[in-house]
Design an enzyme around this catalytic site. Structure first.
Site, PDB file in Angstrom:
ATOM      1  N   HIS A 130      -2.892  -8.160   0.776  1.00  0.00           N
ATOM      2  CA  HIS A 130      -2.408  -9.541   0.768  1.00  0.00           C
ATOM      3  C   HIS A 130      -2.577 -10.052  -0.661  1.00  0.00           C
ATOM      4  CE1 HIS A 130      -4.152  -9.284   4.904  1.00  0.00           C
ATOM      5  NE2 HIS A 130      -3.189 -10.093   5.265  1.00  0.00           N
ATOM      6  N   ASP A 187      -6.032 -11.129  -1.458  1.00  0.00           N
ATOM      7  CA  ASP A 187      -7.088 -10.105  -1.509  1.00  0.00           C
ATOM      8  C   ASP A 187      -7.345  -9.676  -2.944  1.00  0.00           C
ATOM      9  OD1 ASP A 187      -6.765  -9.931   1.283  1.00  0.00           O
ATOM     10  OD2 ASP A 187      -5.485  -8.154   1.143  1.00  0.00           O
TER      11      ASP A 187
HETATM   12  C1  XUL Z   1      -4.588  -9.570  11.442  1.00  0.00           C
HETATM   13  C2  XUL Z   1      -3.867  -8.454  10.809  1.00  0.00           C
HETATM   14  C3  XUL Z   1      -3.469  -8.655   9.395  1.00  0.00           C
HETATM   15  C4  XUL Z   1      -2.135  -8.089   9.044  1.00  0.00           C
HETATM   16  C5  XUL Z   1      -1.686  -8.420   7.653  1.00  0.00           C
HETATM   17  O1  XUL Z   1      -4.947  -9.337  12.749  1.00  0.00           O
HETATM   18  O2  XUL Z   1      -3.653  -7.424  11.409  1.00  0.00           O
HETATM   19  O3  XUL Z   1      -4.465  -8.154   8.591  1.00  0.00           O
HETATM   20  O4  XUL Z   1      -2.125  -6.708   9.189  1.00  0.00           O
HETATM   21  O5  XUL Z   1      -1.638  -9.769   7.433  1.00  0.00           O
END
Ligand code: XUL
Ligand code: CO
Length: 437
Positions: A101, A104
């Site tokens: 993300h 992150d």
């Molecule tokens: C949350 C989840 C996230 C997504 C990316 O449950 O799985 O980490 O994979 O936003």
């Protein structure tokens, strides 16, 4: 360059008799199965959020995991050290992909412009590390759910200002994903849902979510990003009801808004079980609709009702997952991303290696078992025979859409009671066990 995991050397394949816990016993990346190497089939990715930003904190207590890359008081120094530690980890583990993300890899600053400048700095570093190591980006995404501005959602927020903030984040996250050569871009609806209908205009929120996705499709075209757009379904948590409930719900949503050709699904095992499905069900629903894109590989705990995100070690599940993926022709732009976190008590950096090594071996075993079952036609022959009535004559007439209710009635009047056949579930389960054990 500083070494962050000095206690671990590059993980090697040593074969199934090895007693070395830091070696692969089943994942031999170069071994060929059904015309492709294991590395090409499995396309393992490490996720940045749990693996490098996870701290063991839970609602009852703070961090338990102390790392040598997050102890500076300067958040940008932490970001720089963490990205170096991450690429050292990917390299030592021997995965070819990573996922992140935006938030992150670089912390938010006081304004969007400053935040984006911070991102650019770390992205430049990530690009260099990718070039130096050959490790690629499986997908990128935005975190539009942690900051307090997103308390009532991002694309489904009642405020157009928050919608605009979220859209700006998606815009930038797509651009950096493109910059890093990402093979996909994921939309997980962080807080796209509701906690109570007493304050929610559901129809309007769904229209807005579709609008955000339409803008993303448009932006993808504008910047020339060729990666796959993906939706990651999840039924609940953090909201009581997430709009992207499960694959079936997402497909219907995309169809309603004319978006289905632009998106595929990123199926997460633990999200499937939270929705009351099993992992294989969600994968199979996607393959039946031609929308399986990628996988977040993890596991839930059947006795707990939340997203425990455990590392996948259940060979039964990895076998059935790989069986469904192989039957669909395997991954193209997708892969197996370990969206999984260490338990709170697993506090040592080496635990990150044990977790990934075990999960990679579990999927390698699943893949090999699934390939053997497919090659032998162990289950497929039974399915073929079960549906054989549709392959010719009367069945084909129906399948081709050339039959009417009158034809059906005439057929039954002439031929009488249908012949029944056993579903053979127990036999098939025994066959599956024979292959697994
Ligand atoms: C949350 C989840 C996230 C997504 C990316 O449950 O799985 O980490 O994979 O936003
Ligand atoms: Co996920």
């Amino acid at each position: 360059m500083k070494e962050f995991f000095p206690e671990v050397e590059k993980i090697k394949y040593e074969g199934k008799d090895s007693k070395n816990p830091l070696a692969f016993r089943y994942y031999n990346p170069d071994e060929v199965v059904m015309g492709k190497t294991l590395a090409e089939h499995l396309r393992f990715a490490v996720c940045y959020w749990h693996t490098f930003k996870g701290s063991g904190a839970d609602p009852f207590g703070g961090p338990t995991m102390i790392r040598n890359y997050n102890n500076s008081s300067d958040p940008m120094q932490v970001a720089e050290d963490t990205i170096e530690a991450a690429f050292e980890f990917f390299t030592k583990l021997g995965v070819n992909f990573w996922c992140f993300h935006d938030r992150d890899i670089a912390p938010e600053a006081d304004s969007l412009a400053e935040t984006n400048a911070r991102l650019d700095k770390i992205v430049a570093k990530a690009k260099k590390l990718q070039n130096d190591t050959g490790i690629k980006l499986l997908w990128g995404t935005t975190n539009a759910f942690s900051h307090r501005r997103f308390l009532a959602g991002a694309g489904t927020n009642p405020s157009p200002e928050v919608f605009a903030y979220a859209a700006s984040q998606v815009k930038k996250a797509m651009e950096i994903t493109y910059e890093l050569g990402g093979q996909g871009y994921v939309f997980w609806g962080g807080r796209e849902g509701y906690d109570t209908l007493l304050n929610t205009d559901m129809g309007r929120e769904l229209d807005h979510l579709a609008m955000l996705l339409k803008m993303a499709v448009e932006h993808k075209k504008n910047i020339g990003f060729k990666g796959q757009l993906l939706i990651e379904p999840k039924p609940k948590e953090p909201t009581k009801h997430q709009y992207d409930f499960d694959a079936g719900n997402c497909i219907a949503f995309l169809q309603k808004y004319g978006l289905v050709e632009h998106f595929k699904m990123n199926i997460e095992a633990n999200h499937a079980t939270l929705a009351g499905h099993d992992f294989q069900h969600e994968l199979a629903l996607c393959t039946a609709n031609g929308v399986l894109g990628s996988v977040d590989a993890n596991r839930g705990d059947m006795l707990l009702g939340w997203d425990t995100d455990q590392f996948p070690t259940n060979i039964y599940e990895t076998t059935l997952a790989m069986y469904t993926i192989l039957k669909d022709g395997g991954f193209t732009t997708g892969g197996l991303n370990f969206d999984a976190k260490l338990r709170r008590q697993s506090i040592d950096p080496v635990d990150l290696f044990y977790a990934h090594v075990g999960s990679m071996d579990s999927f390698a075993r699943g893949l090999k078992i699934a390939a053997k079952m497919l090659e032998d036609g162990a289950l497929e022959n039974e399915i073929k025979e079960r549906y054989a009535g549709w392959d010719g004559g009367f069945g084909q007439k129906i399948e081709k859409g050339n039959a009417t209710f009158e034809d059906m009635e005439k057929y039954i009047l002439e031929n009488g009671e249908p012949t029944l056949r056993s579903g053979r579930q127990e036999l098939l389960e025994n066959i599956l066990n024979d292959y697994i054990c």
